[in-house]
Scaffold this motif. Sequence first.
Motif, mmCIF file in Angstrom:
data_model
loop_
_atom_site.group_PDB
_atom_site.id
_atom_site.type_symbol
_atom_site.label_atom_id
_atom_site.label_comp_id
_atom_site.label_asym_id
_atom_site.label_seq_id
_atom_site.Cartn_x
_atom_site.Cartn_y
_atom_site.Cartn_z
ATOM 1 N N SER A 17 8.203 2.375 6.321
ATOM 2 C CA SER A 17 8.564 3.767 5.308
ATOM 3 C C SER A 17 7.203 4.695 5.682
ATOM 4 N N VAL A 18 6.117 4.302 6.354
ATOM 5 C CA VAL A 18 5.134 5.457 6.686
ATOM 6 C C VAL A 18 5.608 6.108 7.845
ATOM 7 N N MET A 19 6.357 5.531 8.575
ATOM 8 C CA MET A 19 6.883 6.384 9.683
ATOM 9 C C MET A 19 7.857 7.572 9.601
ATOM 10 N N ARG A 20 7.718 8.665 9.689
ATOM 11 C CA ARG A 20 8.478 9.790 9.531
ATOM 12 C C ARG A 20 9.551 9.743 10.738
ATOM 13 N N LEU A 21 10.545 9.008 10.822
ATOM 14 C CA LEU A 21 11.288 8.647 11.972
ATOM 15 C C LEU A 21 11.830 10.107 12.599
ATOM 16 N N LYS A 22 12.323 10.892 11.951
ATOM 17 C CA LYS A 22 13.052 11.995 12.455
ATOM 18 C C LYS A 22 11.854 13.160 12.643
ATOM 19 N N LYS A 61 -0.526 -9.766 -0.646
ATOM 20 C CA LYS A 61 -0.368 -9.620 0.821
ATOM 21 C C LYS A 61 0.504 -8.721 1.487
ATOM 22 N N THR A 62 1.675 -8.389 0.796
ATOM 23 C CA THR A 62 2.333 -7.368 1.397
ATOM 24 C C THR A 62 1.583 -5.896 1.281
ATOM 25 N N MET A 63 0.949 -5.826 0.259
ATOM 26 C CA MET A 63 0.040 -4.493 0.094
ATOM 27 C C MET A 63 -0.850 -4.505 1.154
ATOM 28 N N ASN A 64 -1.615 -5.575 1.444
ATOM 29 C CA ASN A 64 -2.567 -5.558 2.275
ATOM 30 C C ASN A 64 -1.843 -5.080 3.878
ATOM 31 N N MET A 65 -0.865 -5.705 4.016
ATOM 32 C CA MET A 65 -0.056 -5.809 5.301
ATOM 33 C C MET A 65 0.273 -4.072 5.608
ATOM 34 N N MET A 66 0.732 -3.335 4.404
ATOM 35 C CA MET A 66 1.049 -2.056 4.536
ATOM 36 C C MET A 66 -0.071 -1.159 4.609
ATOM 37 N N GLU A 80 -3.063 -2.426 6.218
ATOM 38 C CA GLU A 80 -3.875 -3.007 7.568
ATOM 39 C C GLU A 80 -2.964 -2.300 8.751
ATOM 40 N N VAL A 81 -1.597 -2.659 8.649
ATOM 41 C CA VAL A 81 -0.583 -2.560 9.735
ATOM 42 C C VAL A 81 0.229 -1.403 9.831
ATOM 43 N N ASP A 82 0.598 -1.018 8.684
ATOM 44 C CA ASP A 82 1.756 0.135 8.644
ATOM 45 C C ASP A 82 0.805 1.420 8.846
ATOM 46 N N ILE A 83 -0.356 1.739 7.910
ATOM 47 C CA ILE A 83 -0.932 3.051 7.812
ATOM 48 C C ILE A 83 -1.877 2.830 8.987
ATOM 49 N N LEU A 84 -2.544 1.944 9.109
ATOM 50 C CA LEU A 84 -3.502 2.027 10.473
ATOM 51 C C LEU A 84 -3.067 2.278 11.838
ATOM 52 N N LEU A 85 -2.024 1.437 12.183
ATOM 53 C CA LEU A 85 -1.338 1.475 13.269
ATOM 54 C C LEU A 85 -0.413 2.727 13.543
ATOM 55 N N ILE A 86 0.328 3.126 12.909
ATOM 56 C CA ILE A 86 1.299 4.166 12.789
ATOM 57 C C ILE A 86 0.767 5.635 12.690
ATOM 58 N N LYS A 134 -1.860 10.756 0.852
ATOM 59 C CA LYS A 134 -0.335 11.001 1.156
ATOM 60 C C LYS A 134 0.356 9.845 2.195
ATOM 61 N N TYR A 135 -0.624 9.083 3.094
ATOM 62 C CA TYR A 135 -0.415 7.705 3.700
ATOM 63 C C TYR A 135 -0.053 6.736 2.603
ATOM 64 N N LEU A 136 -0.762 6.699 1.695
ATOM 65 C CA LEU A 136 -0.501 5.428 0.574
ATOM 66 C C LEU A 136 0.894 5.680 -0.096
ATOM 67 N N THR A 137 1.223 7.301 -0.229
ATOM 68 C CA THR A 137 2.572 7.574 -0.946
ATOM 69 C C THR A 137 3.628 7.197 0.146
ATOM 70 N N ASP A 138 3.264 7.404 1.341
ATOM 71 C CA ASP A 138 4.498 7.283 2.428
ATOM 72 C C ASP A 138 4.753 5.772 2.482
ATOM 73 N N ALA A 139 3.761 5.145 2.388
ATOM 74 C CA ALA A 139 3.743 3.460 2.246
ATOM 75 C C ALA A 139 4.296 2.923 1.278
ATOM 76 N N ARG A 140 4.693 3.687 0.260
ATOM 77 C CA ARG A 140 5.505 3.446 -1.176
ATOM 78 C C ARG A 140 4.234 2.575 -1.981
ATOM 79 N N LEU A 141 3.203 2.890 -1.900
ATOM 80 C CA LEU A 141 2.272 2.128 -2.837
ATOM 81 C C LEU A 141 1.676 3.223 -3.962
ATOM 82 N N LEU A 142 1.745 4.455 -3.724
ATOM 83 C CA LEU A 142 1.424 5.628 -4.622
ATOM 84 C C LEU A 142 2.713 6.641 -4.898
ATOM 85 N N ASN A 143 2.579 7.132 -6.091
ATOM 86 C CA ASN A 143 3.536 8.415 -6.287
ATOM 87 C C ASN A 143 2.666 9.577 -6.664
ATOM 88 N N MET A 144 2.692 10.598 -5.819
ATOM 89 C CA MET A 144 1.855 11.755 -6.185
ATOM 90 C C MET A 144 3.020 12.836 -6.940
#
Length: 278
Positions: free
Chosen positions: A9-14, A99-104, A106-112, A159-169
């Motif tokens: 979900s962090v990826m802005r595909l289009k 564990k899922t939150m850590n993956m979001m 460590e992997v989703d935000i950092l890599l993408i 913003k990254y945490l919001t894109d990862a669906r961990l926060l709502n701003m």
Amino acid sequence: MKIVFTGSSVMRLKDENPELNGIVKSYNLRGFSFREFLNLLTDNNLPSFTLEDIIHDHERIVKQILPKVSPNRYFQDYIHHGFYPFFQEHRNYSENLLKTMNMMTEVDILLIKQIELKYLTKIKKLFYQLAEGGPKAPNVSKLAENIETSRATIMNYMKYLTDARLLNMIYPLGEDFPKKPSKVMLHNSNLLYAIYPIHVDKQTAMETFFVNSLWKDHKVNQDSHDNYYTVDGKLKFRICDANGYNKVRYTNDILYARYNTEIGRDNQIPLWLLGFLY
């Protein structure tokens, strides 16, 4: 040939891949709604309703649902552990969610977002401080000082945490990122219990449920008072306890989403029914 693929979900595909426009159809997979959670646990096939249906016809809708199931029996379970599909697995739900939150992060935000590993502790520290602070306007300067980074970086991390669906701003009407939000809250109520289970405030959990339920198809803005939200730029909602000690003075220009009740009347809607929007 048809190709089906998944991404974070962090990826802005289009937005980030304009060559895919016109080729790819994207679908944002949501966590379970309260309706889907109920159907899974009770073998019912309860339908979803539009927000307009719920506002104008909630009394009739509730009369159709109550003979089949008592929502109050399941609502707190959903608030605690019903949003993510792995609640059906025979494992510790909160541990699995952490564990899922850590993956979001460590992997989703950092890599993408191509962030160096050395900044991971800053992102996690920011997330924890925002979660612990509860739903309120963030003090960006104070957060930047605590985490030893700039205000602009704090806003980008949020913003990254919001894109990862961990926060709502949540913003006031007419404002949006990169301005400072008027309220930051966790994306869904299950996260509250995974991060800080001993001190979950009931009002906070109910407001988190409200925002998360409407977030899929509606625009939610912060109103000028606590516990009040504006939906789609025109509908004013107040989230309140039907058993509250403070007497609520009901007015006709506000919709009241009330918890601790299964039924409503007029402009007083049972909060759980907003979990039937999808």
